[in-house]
Structure formats: C-alpha cells, structure tokens
Design a protein around this motif. Structure first.
Motif, PDB file in Angstrom:
ATOM      1  N   THR A   9      13.091 -20.003   8.459  1.00 21.74           N
ATOM      2  CA  THR A   9      12.018 -19.015   8.578  1.00 21.74           C
ATOM      3  C   THR A   9      12.589 -17.768   9.210  1.00 21.74           C
ATOM      4  N   LEU A  10      12.365 -16.640   8.573  1.00 23.56           N
ATOM      5  CA  LEU A  10      12.811 -15.355   9.076  1.00 23.56           C
ATOM      6  C   LEU A  10      11.591 -14.610   9.607  1.00 23.56           C
ATOM      7  N   THR A  11      11.624 -14.219  10.859  1.00 22.19           N
ATOM      8  CA  THR A  11      10.492 -13.513  11.464  1.00 22.19           C
ATOM      9  C   THR A  11      10.779 -12.024  11.497  1.00 22.19           C
ATOM     10  N   LEU A  12       9.913 -11.256  10.829  1.00 18.50           N
ATOM     11  CA  LEU A  12      10.056  -9.805  10.777  1.00 18.50           C
ATOM     12  C   LEU A  12       8.708  -9.149  10.997  1.00 18.50           C
ATOM     13  N   PRO A  13       8.673  -7.957  11.611  1.00 18.26           N
ATOM     14  CA  PRO A  13       7.422  -7.200  11.638  1.00 18.26           C
ATOM     15  C   PRO A  13       6.993  -6.890  10.201  1.00 18.26           C
ATOM     16  N   THR A  14       5.790  -7.288   9.850  1.00 16.71           N
ATOM     17  CA  THR A  14       5.346  -7.237   8.456  1.00 16.71           C
ATOM     18  C   THR A  14       3.937  -6.677   8.373  1.00 16.71           C
ATOM     19  N   ALA A  15       3.733  -5.774   7.432  1.00 17.36           N
ATOM     20  CA  ALA A  15       2.385  -5.313   7.102  1.00 17.36           C
ATOM     21  C   ALA A  15       1.852  -6.204   5.997  1.00 17.36           C
ATOM     22  N   PRO A  16       0.745  -6.922   6.211  1.00 14.26           N
ATOM     23  CA  PRO A  16       0.247  -7.846   5.181  1.00 14.26           C
ATOM     24  C   PRO A  16      -0.032  -7.121   3.863  1.00 14.26           C
ATOM     25  N   LEU A  17       0.172  -7.845   2.763  1.00 16.62           N
ATOM     26  CA  LEU A  17      -0.039  -7.268   1.437  1.00 16.62           C
ATOM     27  C   LEU A  17      -1.506  -6.987   1.154  1.00 16.62           C
ATOM     28  N   GLY A  18      -2.386  -7.778   1.728  1.00 15.06           N
ATOM     29  CA  GLY A  18      -3.801  -7.625   1.418  1.00 15.06           C
ATOM     30  C   GLY A  18      -4.130  -8.200   0.053  1.00 15.06           C
ATOM     31  N   PRO A  19      -5.408  -8.181  -0.319  1.00 19.83           N
ATOM     32  CA  PRO A  19      -5.822  -8.763  -1.602  1.00 19.83           C
ATOM     33  C   PRO A  19      -5.418  -7.882  -2.779  1.00 19.83           C
ATOM     34  N   GLU A  20      -5.404  -8.492  -3.963  1.00 19.41           N
ATOM     35  CA  GLU A  20      -5.154  -7.727  -5.182  1.00 19.41           C
ATOM     36  C   GLU A  20      -6.332  -6.814  -5.498  1.00 19.41           C
ATOM     37  N   ASN A  21      -6.059  -5.743  -6.200  1.00 14.38           N
ATOM     38  CA  ASN A  21      -7.109  -4.865  -6.701  1.00 14.38           C
ATOM     39  C   ASN A  21      -7.798  -5.574  -7.866  1.00 14.38           C
ATOM     40  N   PRO A  22      -9.121  -5.772  -7.816  1.00 11.47           N
ATOM     41  CA  PRO A  22      -9.795  -6.535  -8.875  1.00 11.47           C
ATOM     42  C   PRO A  22      -9.987  -5.767 -10.177  1.00 11.47           C
ATOM     43  N   LEU A  23      -9.740  -4.460 -10.191  1.00 10.46           N
ATOM     44  CA  LEU A  23      -9.974  -3.651 -11.388  1.00 10.46           C
ATOM     45  C   LEU A  23      -8.755  -3.696 -12.298  1.00 10.46           C
ATOM     46  N   PRO A  24      -8.930  -4.002 -13.566  1.00 19.89           N
ATOM     47  CA  PRO A  24      -7.779  -4.038 -14.479  1.00 19.89           C
ATOM     48  C   PRO A  24      -7.167  -2.642 -14.622  1.00 19.89           C
ATOM     49  N   ALA A  25      -5.850  -2.600 -14.650  1.00 23.19           N
ATOM     50  CA  ALA A  25      -5.126  -1.320 -14.705  1.00 23.19           C
ATOM     51  C   ALA A  25      -5.121  -0.811 -16.144  1.00 23.19           C
ATOM     52  N   LEU A  26      -6.222  -0.199 -16.554  1.00 26.04           N
ATOM     53  CA  LEU A  26      -6.351   0.264 -17.939  1.00 26.04           C
ATOM     54  C   LEU A  26      -5.455   1.461 -18.223  1.00 26.04           C
ATOM     55  N   ARG A  27      -5.096   2.186 -17.189  1.00 23.95           N
ATOM     56  CA  ARG A  27      -4.198   3.314 -17.358  1.00 23.95           C
ATOM     57  C   ARG A  27      -2.931   3.077 -16.558  1.00 23.95           C
ATOM     58  N   LEU A  28      -1.830   3.579 -17.083  1.00 21.65           N
ATOM     59  CA  LEU A  28      -0.557   3.429 -16.385  1.00 21.65           C
ATOM     60  C   LEU A  28      -0.574   4.294 -15.137  1.00 21.65           C
ATOM     61  N   PRO A  29      -0.252   3.720 -13.969  1.00 20.65           N
ATOM     62  CA  PRO A  29      -0.160   4.563 -12.776  1.00 20.65           C
ATOM     63  C   PRO A  29       0.824   5.703 -13.013  1.00 20.65           C
ATOM     64  N   ARG A  30       0.592   6.794 -12.314  1.00 18.82           N
ATOM     65  CA  ARG A  30       1.448   7.969 -12.497  1.00 18.82           C
ATOM     66  C   ARG A  30       2.908   7.571 -12.362  1.00 18.82           C
ATOM     67  N   GLU A  31       3.665   7.775 -13.424  1.00 16.96           N
ATOM     68  CA  GLU A  31       5.060   7.348 -13.465  1.00 16.96           C
ATOM     69  C   GLU A  31       5.958   8.577 -13.563  1.00 16.96           C
ATOM     70  N   VAL A  32       6.874   8.693 -12.614  1.00 23.08           N
ATOM     71  CA  VAL A  32       7.716   9.885 -12.560  1.00 23.08           C
ATOM     72  C   VAL A  32       8.932   9.775 -13.480  1.00 23.08           C
ATOM     73  N   HIS A  33       9.277   8.567 -13.904  1.00 17.43           N
ATOM     74  CA  HIS A  33      10.500   8.381 -14.684  1.00 17.43           C
ATOM     75  C   HIS A  33      10.217   8.477 -16.179  1.00 17.43           C
ATOM     76  N   ARG A  34       9.835   9.682 -16.605  1.00 14.93           N
ATOM     77  CA  ARG A  34       9.568   9.937 -18.018  1.00 14.93           C
ATOM     78  C   ARG A  34      10.172  11.285 -18.405  1.00 14.93           C
ATOM     79  N   ILE A  35      10.487  11.427 -19.680  1.00 13.88           N
ATOM     80  CA  ILE A  35      11.028  12.682 -20.177  1.00 13.88           C
ATOM     81  C   ILE A  35      10.197  13.141 -21.359  1.00 13.88           C
TER      82      ILE A  35
END
Length: 778
Positions: A9-35
């Motif tokens: 077991t590795l103990t580290l200061p951690t920010a919990p992930l929290g719950p998943e977003n229940p809304l389906p990702a119908l649009r692609l999040p803003r992606e910077v790696h495009r040309i």
C-alpha cells in the motif's frame, strides 16, 4: 536476488476522484490537439492520411470524470512492486497501471518524475488525469480515458523462469483489448515492457498508443533522440517541420529554454534505432528504447513562461520540482491513428533503464556527437540485438494464462466477451468481474429487453450507455421503454444519426419525463442552432433533478426549514424542494415540443408542463460573496434567494450532487448562450452550497454577472479568489473572463470597448498569477 513481485500500500496525499458525470458525453470535450485542412494538406501523404483516419466524435461510451476537487488527504493506494538487485518498480493498478516509481538501487536515483501527490486535473479525454510516472495512453489522441481507472493485474510466468506482472483491460473508445507485461529479469538494470493490442472484430480498427514518461526537469536537463528534425505542435494548433536541436533562436532539446508548452515529435530516419533519453547536467538520467514497431518519439515541455509554470504547480504541491515528458508511440505524431486489420494484433517490447554518458559530449555544441555518445552508451547497456531477443522470448508468454490475481479492473471486457464470444488467450475477462453497471446490458443481451427504470427510483443517474453497432442493433429490436429509447438515442447520436436520436429521445419522454432525455434533446437543439429552446429544456431537467433530491429529513438529518431566507413558492404555495427557491411555469417555454427542420425534436409528450425559473426579486447585500441584486429594469429577471445550507452534518448522496452539478453547469452555460443572464443567476442561486461554492460555479457566476452588466460584482468574485478544479488543458476561460471584466470596468457603463480600452485594461488590470493558465502567446 531473484526478481520478486509483491503487493503493498502506497500512502499519498490524494484528491478523491468523486462520482462519474451521469450525462452522456454527446459532444467531444474541447480538444487542443487538432489541425485544420490547410495544415493537413501540406503534410506527407501517409501522415495526412493517418491524421484524418477515424477521429473521435465523442468519448462515448466512456463517462466523464469531473467530480474531483483540490482538497487532498492521505490515502492508501494499492501498489505492486517488482524488484531485483538493480531496480525497484512501483505500479498503481487502480490508476491506469501507472508506473509510479523506477528506482535504480546501485545509484539511489529515481529515474522518473515521481509526483508526491495524486491531484486529478482535466487533461484526459474524459477528464481526470494526474501527472508523473509512466502512463499507457491508448484509444485516441490525448491522455487515455483509463488514466484514473482500475486495470486487471495478475502474476504470469516470465521468459527467464521468474514472474511478470500483467496489466490488461478492454479499451472502450475503440473496443480493443490490450495488455502490458512488466518483466524485470534477474540482475537487469532495465525494465522490459511487452505490449499487445488485439483487434478481435471483423473490421479494421483505429489504434493509438503512446507510452508517456515523466522525467525530472532542471536547467541542465537535455532530451536526446536520433533525429535532426521534428514536427513542432503548439497550442496555437499549428504543425510544422523544424530543425533539431536549435530552432527560433534557442536549443529546444532543453525543456526550460522554451517559453510556452509545446510538442516536438522527432522525425526518426527509417533505419535508426528508436530511443529517447533525458539526461541531467552530469549526463545521468533515463533512456527508453523499443523494438522497431514503436517508431514515434516525442518531447513535451511546459516551458519557462508563467502559464507553463502555473500548470506545473497546479498538478502537484508547493516545493516540488518540475517535469517534462518523453514519449514513444506507434505513429510519427500524436495527431495520427494507425489502422489495425481485423483479427490482427500489434505487439512490441520497450526497455526502460538508467544511462550515464559523458556530460561534455551530451551538452556539447555538436548535436551529432551528443547523439552518438548516447547511442553508444545505450548499445553497451541494452544492445539492440538483446532487446530484439527479449521480445522474441516474451512473445510466446504473451498468451500465458494469468496466475494469482493482483487487482481487478472493470466488467466491460467480460460483457463484450459474452456478447462477441471472443477468445483472448492471456487476457481473461471473467464473468465474476461483471457488476451493477453492466447488469442492464447483460439482461438486454440475454432477454432482448432493456430493463425499465423503476418509477420510484431517484432521478440521479440514467445508467451507462453503450454505443457500438451490435449494442445499437439490440436496442433497436428491444421493446420500447423510457430507458431503452433513451439509450438508443445516445447510440444513434454517436453513429451520426441525429434525427433518429431526437425521435428516440422524444419517445422516451412519452413514456416518462426524465431529465436525461430532456438534456439530450437540449444538446440536439444547441447543435441545430436553437439556443433558447435548449435552455428551456435544461431548465425543466433541472426542475426534475432538484425535485427528486432527497430532503435532509429523508436521510437521517433534521429537515431544513429555510426560515428567514425568503424561499420562493410554487403556484400552490408549497416551497421549492428542500427550502430552495422554486421554479414556476412560464410562458417562455411554450411551444417547446415542436419538431424543427433540423431534426431536433420536442422535449416532452403531450400535456407535459413546461417550467422556467421564478421571476422573483430578493437576494443578499451587494458585494457579499456570490450576492446578486436585481436591477429592477422592466422585463428583467430578478434573482431568487440563495438556497440555504443544509443542517450541520448533512451530506447529499454523491450521485445526487453529481447530477445537480452536471446539469447545473450545462443549464447556466445554455442560458448565457441564449442571452438570459438573469435566469442563469437564478439557477445558480438554487444550487446546493456544496455545488454553488465550487470554483467552476464561481466562474459561471462571474460570467453571468458580467453578462447582466455588473462588472464590479463579477470582479469581486475574482478578487475573493477561487480555483476551478476541472479547468481543461488549453482552456483560457479564466483569463478571457478576467480581461472582459477589466475592459468593461475601464470602458464604464455603456462605453464602447475599443482597442485603446483593451490596452488600458491589460495595463491597469494585470492578470493575477493564480489565474494564469495560458499555454500560448497572448
């Protein structure tokens, strides 16, 4: 010593992930790696073809992970340790199989940048990601959706008679199983990593892979690779061929000699041995090499400018040194995807270990001599022929069945194996890994019917959607219910059939009015150019979610009375849910059910009432944190009282809070897009304190105040200070909002924002360091 594998077991200061977003990702999040197409047309033919091959339309079926914060506390993380006399390797199977540490025992050196905290930030395709170590990026351009997800892990036999650690999972963006075998031969200074990606389908599949290695960064750190040129990609979204090492007045192989974050994809000659190294001023550091299939090599640097430095501090804790990333991939650049034919596989071997070279040669002016020095030392430490032999020795063991299970991943692979009947030697996806998320889909598979939503269950989560063609076919043949039609619409949307998706969501609403179908139709409206109707649908969806949230009295804490707060009431005189200001029907949503020419259908079945925020006055004192005061202008929407805090000790269920936060963010954003800032402020006032006080919602409040004409109140929010935990890579909303407020303050009420005003605003209101996250020249 013989190589050992153990759990710890590795103990580290951690920010919990929290719950998943229940809304389906119908649009692609803003992606910077495009040309753009102009840039693509100028590329070599093979690169141009692969940059255009199967780009993502969304991250479906994967859910977004945006429920984390920035409060860290010590947490025990499951870890696996491989160790021999020379190396100690620490792996985190519950966080994407990240190699957290590569410690060289004879020298006492940590070869990787080892982040002392786990702080999620919005860099992965689906949100949560953290920096440090070695990560296995698979799926599509960007950080993998598995960055903070558990992988399966087990002991397997190694070619030398010892043991390896196998990591494996089902990658859901492309529906491909993969494995990562970590092999540390006895007395070896190098960790071997065997990787295999399989395509069990009857069609070609796009593949993306980049092994991402975080290495310590200092003034004397130099990154070397066997190349005289590179493809440079900056956050201004340009891709150009540049010389290596010097370009634009600086030696770009030193990460701190650039001002802004950038990628350098090294253009390796066809016959060159693939390798990349990061060496300090004394010539010591880490080298990575591989068999020839893994051709790409890359340097990512944050640069020495204020934005890059701010991001570095954001991702860790004060006092931690910086890092750069050296990477290895299947293609020349990360903008490309490579086709994997039906029934075929990609497999290769990587090697990671220490390297010591002559610092005078490494840091000399002669780039060719520096490369020769590193390549000579690499050949002595890990001969090219030895790496090829290790790959040949590993290949028969890639099919070896795992022994003791060390960690468990998701159940999605087991579900796909049950549906497709795939045989995948070496990577078992056992039925005992199936869980609650997979159960409705397993029932659809076995019975032909998707389970209906229970009438009395809380409206907090519609369940995960699956979108691949086989699942879409099963949904189309299933009996119509609110749940089946909702998930069918998501699958149709993902396939590009937006008109059919809207019709499916309309049918879902005829069965039952739910926030989920309303929200999906709102997205369809927004895409079709109907922002007002999108906002109306989202307002109604928010009503349903707020009404369904259990009041404090129902979960073991005394109910809040809302006394002294001035709670708005419904038409029948009843207060809004849990002492919140209630929304009441308004003419603004009339006619929402009409089907428009763009194919985005109506929000509800016949007879369903439409709702909008109450147009009520009230509020707090001007200048109080978060306070907003109605201006009293005719036709303007006043601000409902801020919802009271729940009783001490009360906490809403995580899923309830996640639903409210997700819909609240989209609703406020839609209202601002529709020019309805007053209603946006009303919605913000109805959110529970735990949501309203998040940095994301403080930013939205400032934007709404500015849109309503109150730049001073918007500026007060910035002056008070806040942190947007889920600020996305490349997002400039903080600086843009700050300067928009400054321009309005300089111009005065009703004044024109001229170029002179803009210059004065930047001179008189410099952006505070805490909000400086810009990754490109201003």
């Amino acid at each position: 010593m013989a190589t050992s594998v153990r759990r710890t077991t590795l103990t580290l200061p951690t920010a919990p992930l929290g719950p998943e977003n229940p809304l389906p990702a119908l649009r692609l999040p803003r992606e910077v790696h495009r040309i753009d197409e102009t840039t693509r047309a100028a590329l070599p033919a093979d690169m141009a073809r692969q940059t255009a091959y199967e780009p993502l339309r969304s991250v479906l079926p994967v859910r977004l992970r945006d429920g984390y914060g920035r409060r860290r506390a010590p947490a025990g993380l499951d870890a696996l340790v491989l160790e021999n006399d020379r190396l100690r390797v620490t792996v985190l199977p519950g966080l994407g199989g990240r190699v957290h540490s590569l410690h060289h025992k004879p020298t006492g050196r940590e070869l990787l940048y080892r982040n002392p905290v786990v702080q999620p930030a919005d860099f992965a395709l689906n949100g949560a990601w953290f920096s440090g170590g070695i990560e296995w990026n698979i799926g599509a351009t960007g950080h993998t959706t598995l960055a903070c997800a558990p992988l399966h892990a087990a002991r397997v036999p190694a070619p030398d008679g010892g043991e390896m650690v196998r990591l494996w999972e089902w990658e859901r963006l492309r529906d491909l199983p993969f494995q990562v075998d970590l092999w540390l031969p006895e007395d070896s200074d190098f960790l071997y990593v065997g990787v295999r990606i399989r395509n069990p389908h009857h069609r070609p599949a796009p593949v993306y892979w980049w092994s991402n290695i975080a290495v310590p960064e200092a003034e004397g750190t130099r990154v070397l690779a066997p190349a005289d040129a590179a493809w440079h990609f900056g956050y201004s979204r340009t891709l150009r061929h540049v010389p290596v090492p010097a370009w634009d007045g600086a030696d770009r192989t030193y990460p701190l000699r650039g001002a802004y974050p950038a990628d350098y994809f090294y253009d390796l000659p066809e016959d060159a041995r693939p390798w990349i190294a990061s060496l300090d001023e004394e010539g010591h550091g880490l080298v990575q090499t591989s068999t020839d299939l893994l051709r790409g090599r890359k340097l990512f640097l944050w640069g020495a400018g204020p934005g890059g430095r701010r991001w570095q501090r954001w991702l860790t804790e004060p006092g931690t040194g910086g890092y750069a990333e050296i990477q290895a991939g299947l293609a020349r650049t990360q903008l490309e995807h490579v086709p994997l034919e039906a029934g075929e596989e990609f497999a290769w071997l990587e090697a990671y270990g220490p390297l010591a070279a002559d610092p005078a040669a490494v840091h000399g002016e002669d780039w060719a001599a520096a490369r020769r020095e590193v390549e000579s030392r690499l050949e002595s430490a890990a001969p090219r022929a030895a790496v090829a032999a290790a790959y040949a020795a590993w290949r028969p063991y890639a099919d070896a069945e795992p022994g003791e299970r060390l960690a468990t991943g998701s159940g999605w692979g087991a579900l796909e194996v049950e549906r497709g009947g795939y045989r995948l030697p070496g990577t078992p996806f056992d039925p005992d890994t199936l869980g609650e998320q997979q159960e409705p889909w397993r029932r659809l598979l076995r019975t032909g019917a998707f389970p209906a939503w229970e009438a009395d269950e809380p409206l907090t989560d519609p369940g995960c959607s699956l979108v691949s063609p086989p699942w879409r076919d099963l949904l189309e043949a299933a009996p119509s219910t609110a749940a089946a039609e909702y998930h069918l619409g998501v699958a149709q949307w993902h396939a590009g059939d937006r008109a059919q998706a809207a019709r499916s969501w309309e049918r879902s609403l005829r069965w039952a009015e739910t926030p989920w179908a309303l929200r999906c139709l709102a997205v369809a409206d927004s895409v079709a150019g109907h922002p007002a109707r999108a906002a109306d649908r989202l307002l109604r969806a928010m009503d349903l979610v707020l009404a369904a949230a259990p009041p404090p009295a129902e979960v073991g804490v005394g109910a809040s009375t809302g006394a002294g707060v001035g709670v708005a009431v419904d038409e029948d005189g009843a207060p809004g849910p849990h002492g919140r200001p209630a929304r009441v029907p308004a003419a603004a949503t009339a006619g929402v059910g009409a089907l428009d020419a763009g194919g985005a259908g109506g929000a509800r079945g016949a007879g369903t009432p439409a709702h909008a925020p109450a147009r009520a006055g009230g509020g707090h004192d001007a200048g109080a944190p978060g306070a907003v005061v109605p201006d009293g202008a005719p036709g303007e929407v006043g601000i409902a009282p801020v919802a009271p805090a729940p009783p001490a000790g009360f906490a809403y269920p995580a899923a309830t809070e996640a639903a409210e936060a997700a819909l609240g963010r989209e609703t406020v954003t839609a209202l601002l897009a529709a020019g309805r800032a007053g209603e946006a402020l009303t919605v913000l006032g109805t959110l529970r304190p735990a949501v309203r006080e998040r940095g994301r919602f403080r930013l939205l409040t400032a934007q709404a105040l500015l849109a309503r004409g109150d730049a001073a109140a918007a500026r007060a929010i910035f002056d008070e200070g806040f942190e947007v935990a889920d600020l996305r890579e490349g997002d400039e909303a903080l600086s843009e909002t700050w300067y928009a407020i400054a321009e309005r303050l300089v111009a005065g009420d009703g004044g024109a924002v001229t170029e002179d005003v803009r210059e004065r605003a930047r001179a008189e209101h410099p952006l505070p360091e805490r909000y400086e996250f810009r990754m490109r020249p201003a």
